[in-house]
Design a protein around this motif. Structure first.
Motif, PDB file in Angstrom:
ATOM      1  N   LYS A 169       0.876  -1.029  -0.106  1.00 12.69           N
ATOM      2  CA  LYS A 169      -0.030  -0.013  -0.071  1.00 12.69           C
ATOM      3  C   LYS A 169       0.891   1.407  -0.011  1.00 12.69           C
ATOM      4  CE  LYS A 169      -4.019   1.908   2.533  1.00 12.69           C
ATOM      5  NZ  LYS A 169      -4.545   1.940   3.630  1.00 12.69           N
ATOM      6  N   GLY A 170       0.545   2.142  -0.980  1.00 11.41           N
ATOM      7  CA  GLY A 170       1.244   3.429  -1.045  1.00 11.41           C
ATOM      8  C   GLY A 170       2.442   3.408  -1.967  1.00 11.41           C
ATOM      9  N   THR A 171       2.754   2.524  -2.839  1.00 18.05           N
ATOM     10  CA  THR A 171       3.681   2.336  -3.713  1.00 18.05           C
ATOM     11  C   THR A 171       3.185   2.414  -5.157  1.00 18.05           C
ATOM     12  OG1 THR A 171       3.780  -0.089  -3.706  1.00 18.05           O
ATOM     13  CG2 THR A 171       4.867   0.993  -1.840  1.00 18.05           C
ATOM     14  N   ASN A 172       3.972   2.397  -6.094  1.00 16.13           N
ATOM     15  CA  ASN A 172       3.542   2.462  -7.437  1.00 16.13           C
ATOM     16  C   ASN A 172       4.472   1.302  -8.299  1.00 16.13           C
ATOM     17  OD1 ASN A 172       1.344   4.297  -7.643  1.00 16.13           O
ATOM     18  ND2 ASN A 172       2.925   5.682  -7.132  1.00 16.13           N
ATOM     19  N   ASP A 173       3.712   0.765  -9.317  1.00 13.95           N
ATOM     20  CA  ASP A 173       4.371   0.295 -10.353  1.00 13.95           C
ATOM     21  C   ASP A 173       4.367   1.029 -11.744  1.00 13.95           C
ATOM     22  OD1 ASP A 173       4.744  -2.500  -9.243  1.00 13.95           O
ATOM     23  OD2 ASP A 173       2.986  -2.756  -9.718  1.00 13.95           O
ATOM     24  N   PHE A 174       5.540   1.434 -12.237  1.00 15.25           N
ATOM     25  CA  PHE A 174       5.517   2.159 -13.479  1.00 15.25           C
ATOM     26  C   PHE A 174       5.997   1.164 -14.695  1.00 15.25           C
ATOM     27  CE2 PHE A 174       6.281   5.381 -10.065  1.00 15.25           C
ATOM     28  CZ  PHE A 174       5.477   6.327 -10.473  1.00 15.25           C
ATOM     29  N   TYR A 175       5.011   1.333 -15.615  1.00 16.48           N
ATOM     30  CA  TYR A 175       5.362   0.299 -16.801  1.00 16.48           C
ATOM     31  C   TYR A 175       4.537   1.079 -17.991  1.00 16.48           C
ATOM     32  CZ  TYR A 175       0.650  -1.210 -15.740  1.00 16.48           C
ATOM     33  OH  TYR A 175      -0.836  -1.395 -15.421  1.00 16.48           O
ATOM     34  N   GLY A 176       4.878   0.474 -19.239  1.00 17.97           N
ATOM     35  CA  GLY A 176       4.305   1.107 -20.393  1.00 17.97           C
ATOM     36  C   GLY A 176       4.412   2.495 -20.383  1.00 17.97           C
ATOM     37  N   GLU A 177       2.962   2.991 -20.684  1.00 14.10           N
ATOM     38  CA  GLU A 177       3.130   4.625 -20.844  1.00 14.10           C
ATOM     39  C   GLU A 177       3.466   5.274 -19.547  1.00 14.10           C
ATOM     40  OE1 GLU A 177      -0.069   7.975 -22.521  1.00 14.10           O
ATOM     41  OE2 GLU A 177      -0.799   6.174 -21.477  1.00 14.10           O
ATOM     42  N   GLU A 210       2.961   7.537   5.556  1.00 16.43           N
ATOM     43  CA  GLU A 210       1.902   8.460   5.853  1.00 16.43           C
ATOM     44  C   GLU A 210       0.763   7.871   5.162  1.00 16.43           C
ATOM     45  OE1 GLU A 210       2.721  12.220   4.083  1.00 16.43           O
ATOM     46  OE2 GLU A 210       3.654  11.620   2.347  1.00 16.43           O
ATOM     47  N   ARG A 211      -0.661   8.726   5.307  1.00  8.97           N
ATOM     48  CA  ARG A 211      -1.641   7.967   4.903  1.00  8.97           C
ATOM     49  C   ARG A 211      -1.941   8.310   3.357  1.00  8.97           C
ATOM     50  NH1 ARG A 211      -6.801   9.985   3.742  1.00  8.97           N
ATOM     51  NH2 ARG A 211      -6.057  12.056   4.818  1.00  8.97           N
ATOM     52  N   PRO A 212      -1.557   7.113   2.654  1.00 10.48           N
ATOM     53  CA  PRO A 212      -1.543   7.384   0.969  1.00 10.48           C
ATOM     54  C   PRO A 212      -2.919   7.995   0.492  1.00 10.48           C
ATOM     55  CG  PRO A 212      -1.081   5.146   1.706  1.00 10.48           C
ATOM     56  CD  PRO A 212      -1.690   5.676   2.810  1.00 10.48           C
ATOM     57  N   GLN A 213      -2.745   9.111  -0.205  1.00  8.88           N
ATOM     58  CA  GLN A 213      -3.762  10.009  -0.882  1.00  8.88           C
ATOM     59  C   GLN A 213      -3.272  10.537  -2.294  1.00  8.88           C
ATOM     60  OE1 GLN A 213      -4.106  13.655   1.526  1.00  8.88           O
ATOM     61  NE2 GLN A 213      -2.818  12.825   2.734  1.00  8.88           N
ATOM     62  N   THR A 214      -4.412  11.242  -2.697  1.00  6.97           N
ATOM     63  CA  THR A 214      -3.853  11.558  -3.947  1.00  6.97           C
ATOM     64  C   THR A 214      -2.389  12.532  -3.962  1.00  6.97           C
ATOM     65  OG1 THR A 214      -6.165  11.816  -4.698  1.00  6.97           O
ATOM     66  CG2 THR A 214      -4.454  13.258  -6.091  1.00  6.97           C
ATOM     67  N   GLN A 265       6.299   5.249  -0.796  1.00  6.66           N
ATOM     68  CA  GLN A 265       7.677   5.299  -1.578  1.00  6.66           C
ATOM     69  C   GLN A 265       7.254   6.139  -2.613  1.00  6.66           C
ATOM     70  OE1 GLN A 265       9.633   1.882  -3.059  1.00  6.66           O
ATOM     71  NE2 GLN A 265      10.112   3.155  -4.842  1.00  6.66           N
ATOM     72  N   PHE A 266       8.030   7.283  -2.915  1.00  4.06           N
ATOM     73  CA  PHE A 266       7.810   8.281  -3.825  1.00  4.06           C
ATOM     74  C   PHE A 266       9.121   8.652  -4.508  1.00  4.06           C
ATOM     75  CE2 PHE A 266       8.138  10.371   0.046  1.00  4.06           C
ATOM     76  CZ  PHE A 266       8.891  11.432  -0.035  1.00  4.06           C
TER      77      PHE A 266
END
Length: 420
Positions: A6-14, A113-117, A122-123
């Protein structure tokens, strides 16, 4: 099935293309300002951030990922970039030549921290740090570099908010004034404000819980307690910005959230008529004693940072990304097993010469191979079959002008370079 934390991203493709587009654009701009890249470890000794960021900040007191390693040492995943850069600046004696040192970094940070927009655990953060001298012109140039980065990304609806929190003499006097002011009403503010009263009352001004409280809104302003030197310094910063046509708004409530700032502090915020209005996109400022507090020489610094995920979101909402889909230069269509082997070898040769080449590794009938060509928007299609192998020729289709030629296989590269 496993899922990302929770609170992380996968970056792939576009999304990966957008990420790299921003990184490359930033790097191109900041290098024109004379900055060199610095890459520091993702984790450091916990004490580095406690000292550098401040033990009364939310980052240190609430948000750090801290653990004991197998040697029973307290280790923290870096929550921000400045402390690590200062540590490296000192450890590697970058100050030895008494020259201005201009560094930039780009990499992952971690905060619980609380994930939000626009906020993640992880950023990715981009930032710059400059060490070596205190100069209003330098402060202005650092701010201008951030402005130019956003301009290069197409983000033009920005407002620069700027303030001075004074030199050490100014702050020492102001801190005592704040303590006296807040002490009589401190029980009406949040628990964090109560804790900060004696240690760092400046942080009360940055409180998120009671930001709208009249107690905070009516607090004494730093501008009334600045030394003449601090006033003159800030005036020169503003004059330099005006000379460079950088519009700004002096915000006397702006103090920034980290303990190490002195004198100039600033933020870029979105200035729009939609839900993004007022969103902070970048923040930074000057720090006069951080290097010294780390056990180094008395060298001032200034810097700023911003999160890449937030920039991606802003650019997506405003349709600021160019077309990032890369078209293939060539798709190879092969009609039998031997042609597949030939195509693989030809692809390698063309790729070694800088061309984007792709092929279907299994199909020998034309339909799926033409579909691949359409999907990759190929500029040229090269067809190879049994007849072509025997005659040592290939058929090349130019998909742009809809023309087809048959040429000797030794002239493929020459033809493509002339026509691409």
């Amino acid at each position: 099935m496993y899922q990302k934390v929770k609170g992380t991203n996968d970056f792939y493709g576009e999304s990966a293309s957008k990420y790299r587009f921003i990184q490359n654009t930033i790097t191109d701009v900041i290098k024109n300002y004379g900055y060199e890249e610095i890459i520091t470890p993702i984790f450091e000794n916990t004490e580095l951030f406690v000292r550098g960021v401040g033990d009364e900040t939310d980052i240190v007191s609430k948000e750090m990922y801290t653990f004991l390693d197998k040697g029973n040492r307290s280790i923290t995943l870096r929550p921000e970039g400045t402390a690590s850069v200062v540590r490296s600046f000192l450890e590697n004696k970058m100050y030895a030549n008494n020259q201005l040192v201009k560094l930039f970094y780009f990499g992952p940070m971690f905060r619980y921290e609380r994930p939000q927009t626009g906020r993640f655990r992880q950023f990715t953060q981009f930032g710059v740090e400059v060490f070596g001298e205190a100069s209003p012109l330098l402060d202005a140039d650092v701010i201008i570099s951030a402005y130019q980065i956003f301009k290069a990304l197409g983000i033009n609806n920005l407002k620069l908010k700027i303030n001075t929190i004074g030199d050490f003499a100014s702050r020492k006097n102001y801190v005592e004034i704040l303590k006296d002011y807040f002490r009589k009403d401190i029980d009406k503010l949040c628990s964090d404000c109560n804790r900060r009263l004696e240690k760092n009352p400046l942080r009360i001004l940055d409180c998120k819980v009671d930001a709208e409280s009249p107690i905070i809104k009516n607090a004494p302003k730093i501008t009334d307690y600045l030394t003449n030197e601090a006033k003159d310094y800030f005036k020169e910063v503003l004059e330099a910005l005006e000379y460079n046509n950088i519009k700004y708004e002096v915000d006397e409530t702006l103090v920034r959230g980290l303990d190490y700032y002195t004198d100039t502090v600033f933020e870029f915020i979105i200035d729009s008529n939609d839900k993004l209005n007022g969103l902070a996109i970048c923040g930074g400022g000057k720090y006069s004693d951080m290097v010294k507090s780390f056990g180094g020489p008395d060298i001032p610094g200034i810097g700023y940072a911003f999160g890449i995920e937030r920039v991606i979101s802003i650019m997506e909402q405003n349709n600021l990304f160019p077309n990032l889909q890369k078209s293939a230069d060539v798709v190879l269509i092969s009609l039998d097993k031997n042609s597949k082997l030939y195509s693989l070898n030809l692809a390698r040769t063309l790729r070694e010469n800088g061309l984007y080449v792709d092929l279907d590794y299994k199909a020998t009938n034309m339909k799926p191979q033409f579909k691949l060509s359409d999907r990759l928007n190929a500029k040229f299609i090269i067809i190879i079959g049994e007849d072509e192998l025997k005659s040592k020729t290939v058929t090349i289709k130019n998909t742009t002008i809809k023309e087809q030629v048959t040429i000797e296989d030794t002239k493929i590269l020459e033809y493509l370079k002339e026509n691409l």
